[in-house]
Design a protein around this motif. Structure first.
Motif, PDB file in Angstrom:
ATOM      1  N   LYS A   1       0.844  -1.211   0.000  1.00  0.00           N
ATOM      2  CA  LYS A   1       0.000   0.000   0.000  1.00  0.00           C
ATOM      3  C   LYS A   1       0.876   1.257   0.000  1.00  0.00           C
ATOM      4  O   LYS A   1       0.571   2.232  -0.690  1.00  0.00           O
ATOM      5  CB  LYS A   1      -0.927   0.009   1.224  1.00  0.00           C
ATOM      6  CG  LYS A   1      -1.835  -1.195   1.308  1.00  0.00           C
ATOM      7  CD  LYS A   1      -3.049  -1.036   0.450  1.00  0.00           C
ATOM      8  CE  LYS A   1      -3.992  -2.196   0.727  1.00  0.00           C
ATOM      9  NZ  LYS A   1      -5.034  -2.299  -0.242  1.00  0.00           N
ATOM     10  N   LYS A   2       1.952   1.228   0.753  1.00  0.00           N
ATOM     11  CA  LYS A   2       2.870   2.365   0.806  1.00  0.00           C
ATOM     12  C   LYS A   2       3.473   2.613  -0.581  1.00  0.00           C
ATOM     13  O   LYS A   2       3.546   3.759  -1.042  1.00  0.00           O
ATOM     14  CB  LYS A   2       3.975   2.099   1.831  1.00  0.00           C
ATOM     15  CG  LYS A   2       4.917   3.245   2.023  1.00  0.00           C
ATOM     16  CD  LYS A   2       5.923   2.922   3.124  1.00  0.00           C
ATOM     17  CE  LYS A   2       6.846   4.083   3.372  1.00  0.00           C
ATOM     18  NZ  LYS A   2       7.815   3.801   4.443  1.00  0.00           N
ATOM     19  N   ALA A   3       3.885   1.556  -1.252  1.00  0.00           N
ATOM     20  CA  ALA A   3       4.461   1.676  -2.600  1.00  0.00           C
ATOM     21  C   ALA A   3       3.429   2.203  -3.590  1.00  0.00           C
ATOM     22  O   ALA A   3       3.763   2.995  -4.479  1.00  0.00           O
ATOM     23  CB  ALA A   3       5.012   0.331  -3.064  1.00  0.00           C
ATOM     24  N   ILE A   4       2.183   1.791  -3.434  1.00  0.00           N
ATOM     25  CA  ILE A   4       1.110   2.282  -4.305  1.00  0.00           C
ATOM     26  C   ILE A   4       0.931   3.782  -4.124  1.00  0.00           C
ATOM     27  O   ILE A   4       0.784   4.535  -5.095  1.00  0.00           O
ATOM     28  CB  ILE A   4      -0.208   1.521  -4.045  1.00  0.00           C
ATOM     29  CG1 ILE A   4      -0.084   0.074  -4.514  1.00  0.00           C
ATOM     30  CG2 ILE A   4      -1.392   2.216  -4.709  1.00  0.00           C
ATOM     31  CD1 ILE A   4      -1.217  -0.830  -4.072  1.00  0.00           C
ATOM     32  N   VAL A   5       0.959   4.236  -2.885  1.00  0.00           N
ATOM     33  CA  VAL A   5       0.822   5.673  -2.597  1.00  0.00           C
ATOM     34  C   VAL A   5       1.987   6.442  -3.227  1.00  0.00           C
ATOM     35  O   VAL A   5       1.790   7.487  -3.855  1.00  0.00           O
ATOM     36  CB  VAL A   5       0.736   5.934  -1.080  1.00  0.00           C
ATOM     37  CG1 VAL A   5       0.837   7.420  -0.765  1.00  0.00           C
ATOM     38  CG2 VAL A   5      -0.551   5.346  -0.513  1.00  0.00           C
ATOM     39  N   LEU A   6       3.202   5.930  -3.083  1.00  0.00           N
ATOM     40  CA  LEU A   6       4.371   6.598  -3.653  1.00  0.00           C
ATOM     41  C   LEU A   6       4.292   6.636  -5.184  1.00  0.00           C
ATOM     42  O   LEU A   6       4.558   7.673  -5.794  1.00  0.00           O
ATOM     43  CB  LEU A   6       5.661   5.909  -3.194  1.00  0.00           C
ATOM     44  CG  LEU A   6       6.017   6.104  -1.722  1.00  0.00           C
ATOM     45  CD1 LEU A   6       7.122   5.152  -1.302  1.00  0.00           C
ATOM     46  CD2 LEU A   6       6.419   7.549  -1.439  1.00  0.00           C
ATOM     47  N   GLN A   7       3.917   5.519  -5.792  1.00  0.00           N
ATOM     48  CA  GLN A   7       3.809   5.462  -7.253  1.00  0.00           C
ATOM     49  C   GLN A   7       2.722   6.412  -7.753  1.00  0.00           C
ATOM     50  O   GLN A   7       2.910   7.130  -8.735  1.00  0.00           O
ATOM     51  CB  GLN A   7       3.525   4.026  -7.721  1.00  0.00           C
ATOM     52  CG  GLN A   7       3.415   3.866  -9.229  1.00  0.00           C
ATOM     53  CD  GLN A   7       4.702   4.172  -9.970  1.00  0.00           C
ATOM     54  OE1 GLN A   7       5.800   3.955  -9.467  1.00  0.00           O
ATOM     55  NE2 GLN A   7       4.573   4.698 -11.182  1.00  0.00           N
ATOM     56  N   THR A   8       1.583   6.430  -7.088  1.00  0.00           N
ATOM     57  CA  THR A   8       0.490   7.328  -7.470  1.00  0.00           C
ATOM     58  C   THR A   8       0.932   8.775  -7.352  1.00  0.00           C
ATOM     59  O   THR A   8       0.653   9.597  -8.234  1.00  0.00           O
ATOM     60  CB  THR A   8      -0.754   7.066  -6.589  1.00  0.00           C
ATOM     61  OG1 THR A   8      -1.153   5.708  -6.752  1.00  0.00           O
ATOM     62  CG2 THR A   8      -1.900   7.984  -6.970  1.00  0.00           C
ATOM     63  N   THR A   9       1.635   9.100  -6.281  1.00  0.00           N
ATOM     64  CA  THR A   9       2.132  10.456  -6.081  1.00  0.00           C
ATOM     65  C   THR A   9       3.099  10.839  -7.198  1.00  0.00           C
ATOM     66  O   THR A   9       3.021  11.938  -7.750  1.00  0.00           O
ATOM     67  CB  THR A   9       2.806  10.598  -4.700  1.00  0.00           C
ATOM     68  OG1 THR A   9       1.884  10.203  -3.693  1.00  0.00           O
ATOM     69  CG2 THR A   9       3.271  12.019  -4.445  1.00  0.00           C
ATOM     70  N   LEU A  10       3.988   9.926  -7.543  1.00  0.00           N
ATOM     71  CA  LEU A  10       4.932  10.175  -8.636  1.00  0.00           C
ATOM     72  C   LEU A  10       4.184  10.477  -9.936  1.00  0.00           C
ATOM     73  O   LEU A  10       4.491  11.441 -10.636  1.00  0.00           O
ATOM     74  CB  LEU A  10       5.863   8.973  -8.811  1.00  0.00           C
ATOM     75  CG  LEU A  10       6.857   9.039  -9.970  1.00  0.00           C
ATOM     76  CD1 LEU A  10       7.826  10.201  -9.790  1.00  0.00           C
ATOM     77  CD2 LEU A  10       7.616   7.719 -10.090  1.00  0.00           C
TER      78      LEU A  10
END
Length: 189
Positions: free
Chosen positions: A3-12
């Motif tokens: 979930k953390k990686a998804i948030v980072l990828q979405t933010t990017l």
């Protein structure tokens, strides 16, 4: 993907498309599909997400550049470093856009940029070694790193804009031009 990686990828993805100011935390939450509580479990606010994203990408750049560099041949090291960064950016266009538009902008505080310098230690050591061995001109290593980076970025931009149908010979020419710019004695090859 966590979930953390998804948030980072979405933010990017959002930031490279619309910028930091136009990207809100509520939009990041909505676009990522991650629950509010989960996002807040990992990050206090949007700035913390951006900080982690910036540090993560900076660490990637530093690691990728030095990957598989040969031990003893300074020119081969330069070539491998150059190609590593070039292909990283070509194969990761969001990282390239972030690097160009966001990471170098005044929207990223200098304190964060200073903190991220730790990931460029091996690159700095490489240039210091070249200066010490009198292969490179005795320039400030930060300037050398930035010029190295800028040379790669310029070719990536040519590739992206398809100004020239890049062939291997063009990439090798760019590496050679870049290499010669650092040399103390232009007759060294």
């Amino acid at each position: 993907m966590s979930k953390k990686a998804i948030v980072l990828q979405t933010t990017l993805e959002l930031i490279t498309k619309q910028g930091i100011h136009a990207t809100s935390l509520s939009q990041i939450i909505k676009e990522s599909g991650v629950a509010n509580g989960t996002v807040y479990h990992h990050f206090k606010n949007k700035e913390e997400i951006i900080t982690e994203l910036y540090l993560m990408l900076t660490q990637d750049f530093g690691t990728v550049v030095m990957r598989n560099t040969p031990e003893d041949d300074i020119k081969k090291q330069f070539t491998v470093m150059w190609l590593n960064l070039f292909y990283y950016f070509v194969n990761n266009p969001l990282a390239f856009i972030f690097s160009e538009q966001i990471a170098r902008s005044p929207e990223i505080p200098q304190s964060l940029k200073d903190r991220a310098r730790q990931y460029y230690g091996e690159i700095e050591s490489y240039f210091k070694k070249g200066v010490k061995q009198k292969v490179f001109k005795s320039y400030n290593t930060l300037i050398m790193e930035e010029l190295f980076f800028g040379n790669v970025v310029s070719l990536v931009k040519i590739h992206e804009n398809e100004q020239v149908k890049l062939q291997e010979k063009h990439i090798n020419q760019a590496i050679e031009i870049s290499w010669r710019g650092f040399l103390k004695d232009q007759t060294i090859i």
